[in-house]
Design a protein around this motif. Structure first.
Motif, PDB file in Angstrom:
ATOM      1  N   GLN A 153      -7.337  -0.317   0.479  1.00  0.00           N
ATOM      2  CA  GLN A 153      -6.384  -0.588   1.556  1.00  0.00           C
ATOM      3  C   GLN A 153      -6.105   0.691   2.340  1.00  0.00           C
ATOM      4  O   GLN A 153      -5.798   1.727   1.747  1.00  0.00           O
ATOM      5  CB  GLN A 153      -5.070  -1.129   0.985  1.00  0.00           C
ATOM      6  CG  GLN A 153      -5.213  -2.438   0.226  1.00  0.00           C
ATOM      7  CD  GLN A 153      -5.618  -3.576   1.127  1.00  0.00           C
ATOM      8  OE1 GLN A 153      -5.090  -3.726   2.222  1.00  0.00           O
ATOM      9  NE2 GLN A 153      -6.577  -4.375   0.679  1.00  0.00           N
ATOM     10  N   SER A 193      -3.687   2.223   5.409  1.00  0.00           N
ATOM     11  CA  SER A 193      -2.502   2.008   6.216  1.00  0.00           C
ATOM     12  C   SER A 193      -2.352   3.182   7.166  1.00  0.00           C
ATOM     13  O   SER A 193      -2.449   4.348   6.749  1.00  0.00           O
ATOM     14  CB  SER A 193      -1.275   1.905   5.304  1.00  0.00           C
ATOM     15  OG  SER A 193      -0.096   1.858   6.074  1.00  0.00           O
ATOM     16  N   HIS A 242       0.234   4.726  10.086  1.00  0.00           N
ATOM     17  CA  HIS A 242       1.546   4.682  10.732  1.00  0.00           C
ATOM     18  C   HIS A 242       1.468   5.634  11.917  1.00  0.00           C
ATOM     19  O   HIS A 242       1.354   6.846  11.743  1.00  0.00           O
ATOM     20  CB  HIS A 242       2.637   5.104   9.737  1.00  0.00           C
ATOM     21  CG  HIS A 242       4.009   5.048  10.300  1.00  0.00           C
ATOM     22  ND1 HIS A 242       4.654   3.870  10.581  1.00  0.00           N
ATOM     23  CD2 HIS A 242       4.852   6.037  10.663  1.00  0.00           C
ATOM     24  CE1 HIS A 242       5.844   4.132  11.066  1.00  0.00           C
ATOM     25  NE2 HIS A 242       5.990   5.445  11.137  1.00  0.00           N
ATOM     26  N   ALA A 267      -1.533   8.544   7.387  1.00  0.00           N
ATOM     27  CA  ALA A 267      -2.539   7.615   6.866  1.00  0.00           C
ATOM     28  C   ALA A 267      -2.452   7.603   5.351  1.00  0.00           C
ATOM     29  O   ALA A 267      -2.300   8.651   4.722  1.00  0.00           O
ATOM     30  CB  ALA A 267      -3.930   8.043   7.308  1.00  0.00           C
ATOM     31  N   ASP A 298      -5.400   3.599  -0.310  1.00  0.00           N
ATOM     32  CA  ASP A 298      -5.341   3.211  -1.720  1.00  0.00           C
ATOM     33  C   ASP A 298      -6.759   2.820  -2.111  1.00  0.00           C
ATOM     34  O   ASP A 298      -7.232   1.738  -1.780  1.00  0.00           O
ATOM     35  CB  ASP A 298      -4.371   2.057  -1.939  1.00  0.00           C
ATOM     36  CG  ASP A 298      -4.236   1.661  -3.404  1.00  0.00           C
ATOM     37  OD1 ASP A 298      -5.101   2.063  -4.215  1.00  0.00           O
ATOM     38  OD2 ASP A 298      -3.277   0.953  -3.726  1.00  0.00           O
ATOM     39  N   HIS A 314      -3.325  10.668   0.954  1.00  0.00           N
ATOM     40  CA  HIS A 314      -2.457  10.713   2.137  1.00  0.00           C
ATOM     41  C   HIS A 314      -3.000  11.743   3.118  1.00  0.00           C
ATOM     42  O   HIS A 314      -3.571  12.758   2.710  1.00  0.00           O
ATOM     43  CB  HIS A 314      -1.036  11.147   1.753  1.00  0.00           C
ATOM     44  CG  HIS A 314      -0.348  10.190   0.845  1.00  0.00           C
ATOM     45  ND1 HIS A 314       0.487   9.204   1.295  1.00  0.00           N
ATOM     46  CD2 HIS A 314      -0.378  10.069  -0.501  1.00  0.00           C
ATOM     47  CE1 HIS A 314       0.954   8.526   0.267  1.00  0.00           C
ATOM     48  NE2 HIS A 314       0.436   9.029  -0.838  1.00  0.00           N
TER      49      HIS A 314
END
Length: 109
Positions: free
Chosen positions: A35, A37, A39, A51, A54, A61
């Motif tokens: 995954q 993500s 922001h 960012a 996972d 990160h």
């Protein structure tokens, strides 16, 4: 939804996942779900990105930013592209370092 490398998409579990669950042993195709993500925050002439990847339980990160040159015309999408691109490159470097570390141990970094 799962999008395969050939561009096809499906909403159900991938056939490979069913084979893995069936326990077909070593050599069977394994499917993992990673995954990502992103922001993205735009504040005037600055775009910041956080960012998070996972990677099947390993979480990485990255933080990055892009600033517009005052002489350039405002183009928020360009700031997004630069900031997100930088975050993804950083995540890629982290993954490569983790792979080297896993394959060779810390002495080879």
């Amino acid at each position: 939804m799962i999008v395969r490398a050939d561009g096809t998409a499906t909403t159900g579990p991938a056939p490979e996942a069913a084979a893995e669950r069936a326990g077909q042993g070593e050599g069977a195709v394994r499917t993992k779900d990673w995954q990502l993500s992103l922001h993205v925050v735009e504040d005037r002439d600055t775009t910041r990105v956080h960012a998070v990847l996972d990677a099947d339980g390993t979480v990485l990160h990255s933080d990055s930013l892009a600033r517009r040159n005052p002489r350039d015309t405002p183009a928020p999408a360009v700031g997004d592209e630069f900031a997100v691109g930088r975050a993804l490159v950083d995540l890629g470097h982290q993954l490569l370092r983790a792979g080297v570390h896993s394959a060779t141990g810390p002495a080879e970094e």
